[in-house]
Each structure stands twice: as structure tokens, then as C-alpha cells.
Design an enzyme around this catalytic site. Sequence first.
Site, PDB file in Angstrom:
ATOM      1  N   SER A   1       0.875  -1.179   0.000  1.00 16.68           N
ATOM      2  CA  SER A   1       0.000   0.000   0.000  1.00 16.68           C
ATOM      3  C   SER A   1       0.907   1.222   0.000  1.00 16.68           C
ATOM      4  CB  SER A   1      -0.846   0.000   1.282  1.00 16.68           C
ATOM      5  OG  SER A   1      -1.473   1.252   1.482  1.00 16.68           O
TER       6      SER A   1
ATOM      7  N   TYR B   1      -2.165  -1.532  10.349  1.00 13.64           N
ATOM      8  CA  TYR B   1      -2.127  -1.592   8.883  1.00 13.64           C
ATOM      9  C   TYR B   1      -0.801  -1.027   8.366  1.00 13.64           C
ATOM     10  CZ  TYR B   1      -3.982  -1.268   4.089  1.00 13.64           C
ATOM     11  OH  TYR B   1      -4.199  -1.419   2.741  1.00 13.64           O
TER      12      TYR B   1
HETATM   13  P1  NAD Z   1     -11.227  -6.102  -0.443  1.00 12.14           P
HETATM   14  O1  NAD Z   1     -11.810  -5.976   0.908  1.00 12.14           O
HETATM   15  O2  NAD Z   1     -12.123  -6.039  -1.646  1.00 12.14           O
HETATM   16  O3  NAD Z   1     -10.371  -7.451  -0.576  1.00 12.14           O
HETATM   17  C1  NAD Z   1      -9.814  -8.138   0.511  1.00 12.14           C
HETATM   18  C2  NAD Z   1      -9.816  -9.611   0.176  1.00 12.14           C
HETATM   19  O4  NAD Z   1      -9.162 -10.307   1.243  1.00 12.14           O
HETATM   20  C3  NAD Z   1     -11.236 -10.216   0.067  1.00 12.14           C
HETATM   21  O5  NAD Z   1     -11.250 -11.209  -0.926  1.00 12.14           O
HETATM   22  C4  NAD Z   1     -11.423 -10.843   1.443  1.00 12.14           C
HETATM   23  O6  NAD Z   1     -12.385 -11.890   1.461  1.00 12.14           O
HETATM   24  C5  NAD Z   1     -10.003 -11.361   1.683  1.00 12.14           C
HETATM   25  N1  NAD Z   1      -9.734 -11.676   3.092  1.00 12.14           N
HETATM   26  C6  NAD Z   1      -9.918 -10.912   4.188  1.00 12.14           C
HETATM   27  N2  NAD Z   1      -9.562 -11.589   5.290  1.00 12.14           N
HETATM   28  C7  NAD Z   1      -9.121 -12.811   4.878  1.00 12.14           C
HETATM   29  C8  NAD Z   1      -8.634 -13.970   5.547  1.00 12.14           C
HETATM   30  N3  NAD Z   1      -8.524 -14.026   6.885  1.00 12.14           N
HETATM   31  N4  NAD Z   1      -8.307 -15.046   4.795  1.00 12.14           N
HETATM   32  C9  NAD Z   1      -8.438 -15.034   3.442  1.00 12.14           C
HETATM   33  N5  NAD Z   1      -8.893 -13.961   2.771  1.00 12.14           N
HETATM   34  C10 NAD Z   1      -9.231 -12.868   3.486  1.00 12.14           C
HETATM   35  O7  NAD Z   1     -10.157  -4.928  -0.540  1.00 12.14           O
HETATM   36  P2  NAD Z   1      -9.031  -4.593  -1.639  1.00 12.14           P
HETATM   37  O8  NAD Z   1      -8.923  -3.121  -1.661  1.00 12.14           O
HETATM   38  O9  NAD Z   1      -9.241  -5.305  -2.904  1.00 12.14           O
HETATM   39  O10 NAD Z   1      -7.749  -5.145  -0.885  1.00 12.14           O
HETATM   40  C11 NAD Z   1      -6.807  -5.994  -1.476  1.00 12.14           C
HETATM   41  C12 NAD Z   1      -5.437  -5.619  -0.968  1.00 12.14           C
HETATM   42  O11 NAD Z   1      -5.124  -4.310  -1.424  1.00 12.14           O
HETATM   43  C13 NAD Z   1      -5.312  -5.592   0.553  1.00 12.14           C
HETATM   44  O12 NAD Z   1      -4.073  -6.162   0.934  1.00 12.14           O
HETATM   45  C14 NAD Z   1      -5.324  -4.109   0.868  1.00 12.14           C
HETATM   46  O13 NAD Z   1      -4.656  -3.813   2.050  1.00 12.14           O
HETATM   47  C15 NAD Z   1      -4.610  -3.563  -0.356  1.00 12.14           C
HETATM   48  N6  NAD Z   1      -4.816  -2.139  -0.615  1.00 12.14           N
HETATM   49  C16 NAD Z   1      -6.054  -1.655  -0.898  1.00 12.14           C
HETATM   50  C17 NAD Z   1      -6.197  -0.292  -1.133  1.00 12.14           C
HETATM   51  C18 NAD Z   1      -7.535   0.319  -1.442  1.00 12.14           C
HETATM   52  O14 NAD Z   1      -7.621   1.552  -1.496  1.00 12.14           O
HETATM   53  N7  NAD Z   1      -8.574  -0.465  -1.677  1.00 12.14           N
HETATM   54  C19 NAD Z   1      -5.084   0.548  -1.089  1.00 12.14           C
HETATM   55  C20 NAD Z   1      -3.850   0.007  -0.801  1.00 12.14           C
HETATM   56  C21 NAD Z   1      -3.710  -1.343  -0.571  1.00 12.14           C
END
Ligand code: NAD
Length: 264
Positions: free
Chosen positions: A146, A159
Site C-alpha cells: 500500500s 495496517y
Molecule cells: P477487499 O476488501 O475487496 O479485498 C480483501 C480480500 O481479502 C477479500 O477477498 C477478502 O475476502 C479477503 N480476506 C480478508 N480476510 C481474509 C482472511 N482471513 N483469509 C483469506 N482472505 C481474506 O479490498 P481490496 O482493496 O481489494 O484489498 C486488497 C489488498 O489491497 C489488501 O491487501 C489491501 O490492504 C490492499 N490495498 C487496498 C487499497 C484500497 O484503497 N482499496 C489501497 C492500498 C492497498
Amino acid sequence: MRNRNAAPRNAVVTGSTTGIGLATARELARQGCHVMLNGFGDRAEIDRLCADIAAQSGTTIVYSGADLSRPEEARAMMAEAAAALGPIDILVNNAGVQHVAAVHEFPDDKWDLLLAVNLSAAFHTIKAALPAMRERRWGRIVNTASVLGMVGAPHKPAYVATKHGIIGLTKSVAIEVAEHGITCNAVCPGTVLTPIIEKQIAQQAQVTGLPEERVLQAVFLDRMPTGRLIPPEEVAAAIAFLCSDAAASITGTAIPVDGGYTTH
Ligand code: NAD
């Protein structure tokens, strides 16, 4: 994506039932990979998703509901993936969770959960994936970090710690396996409108005192010079590039896909 014998690459994408992971699974499948999806959600809906991706790509799509906060489930998922698809060539550690609270009030169980899912799970899956990658002298590991792996932010101590941590893990693994045809990189997204952000709006309103309708703009968008939410497909495209043969010399990096967030 195919190997020297024109066989499809085998990929595991964690946290791929929604958001960035789902877009990544779709993109890798579109480029010819067999893919194991993972994450939580309604089972019937996930089965429909898998069938839809398989129909569009013509590749094999399987699913594991492993809870990656549990090391034994992370290890079992990797074994299941190899049994279903064959040796794993591509590992995308993308599953992530968030909790927003001031550090002096941050719940201990949330600290432990974020460390387990956002950081330790990647250690366990990488450890499980490396022997076959080393043997085959080819592998791609991409970790979704991130912008908060590069800079700090209030109310997100766990985080920010895990995202900084996974960039450290990325660099360490990259150096260790570089001679074996394996790369390990991180991508650092800015704000992508996915469930992880949607679930944060109310918590952010509480800790910042902002009205909920102001949170997206004030907490997230104002920090990105492009001023627009990043589509998950743009992050997926960067991840897929890092998984390609063309990215063989890119390793140990943390690549921002952040609308300029970290430039100031
Ligand atoms: P999201 O909530 O759509 O996806 C998260 C995924 O992780 C989902 O499929 C969820 O079911 C899964 N998950 C959660 N807990 C779990 C567990 N215990 N075991 C297995 N799977 C689990 O959100 P996203 O934005 O697509 O996030 C994906 C990645 O991107 C994450 O690592 C997040 O930190 C990172 N990220 C997101 C953003 C943003 O703005 N959305 C920014 C920077 C980084």
C-alpha cells in the site's frame, strides 16, 4: 502467460473474491493462467465468479476458502493449489484487512488479526511456494502492500506496520531467490474503491469527526494529485506485468500505483 513449453502458468491469488484480487485473478486468467482464487464471501456467488472467469479465459479456475489468519490453512491452501493445478509459478499475496482506531484505543485482537492476514500469511504462502519455484527455476511473487507501506497515517497503526513489514519481506525474499529465476515485488496502491475502503468510511468519520460524506474526499482523494479513485483493474495490470517474463529484471521493488500519493 505461458511457460517455455507453451503450457499455462499456475497462479494463486489470495483475497481474490472482491476488489484488487478479483481483478488480478481475472487478468491473469485472461492472459492464460490457471488460477486458484481465495477469500471470503457467499459460496454460491463465488462459484458463479469462478465459472464466469473460466468461461471467459478457457483456463482452470479453482477456489479455496482458507482463512489466512491461520497458518495451517495458508499452508493447506498452497498444497491444495498444487494438487489441483500443478506446481505454482505465480503467487500474489493480496488478502488484507483494515481496522481504524487511535493507537491508545486499538484493540489487541485487531492488532493480531492484521499482523496475521496482512503479513504472516504471506510468509507462510511464500515459504510453501518457493521449493517448487526454485526447482523449476522460475517464479513470480507479488505482494499487495500500500502507499501506507511507504508513509504513515494516523489511526492505522497495525495496517501501516504490516504494509511496511511486507515491503521488508519482499526485499529480503527478492535478494535470496534472485539467482533462481524468481522475482519478488510489491505494489503500493493509493485509494481503490473496494469493500476495504467502503467499510472504513464510518470508522474514519468517528476518529476524524468528519461527516461520512466528506470522508472519501478529505481522507483519501485529497492526497492523490490525480484526484480520482484508482480502478482495481489498473492495479491488476501492474501486478500482471510483474508476473510476466518481461519483468524478469524487476525484483525487490515496491511500485506505487497511487495517483501520485507518495510524490508529496
Ligand atoms: P477487499 O476488501 O475487496 O479485498 C480483501 C480480500 O481479502 C477479500 O477477498 C477478502 O475476502 C479477503 N480476506 C480478508 N480476510 C481474509 C482472511 N482471513 N483469509 C483469506 N482472505 C481474506 O479490498 P481490496 O482493496 O481489494 O484489498 C486488497 C489488498 O489491497 C489488501 O491487501 C489491501 O490492504 C490492499 N490495498 C487496498 C487499497 C484500497 O484503497 N482499496 C489501497 C492500498 C492497498
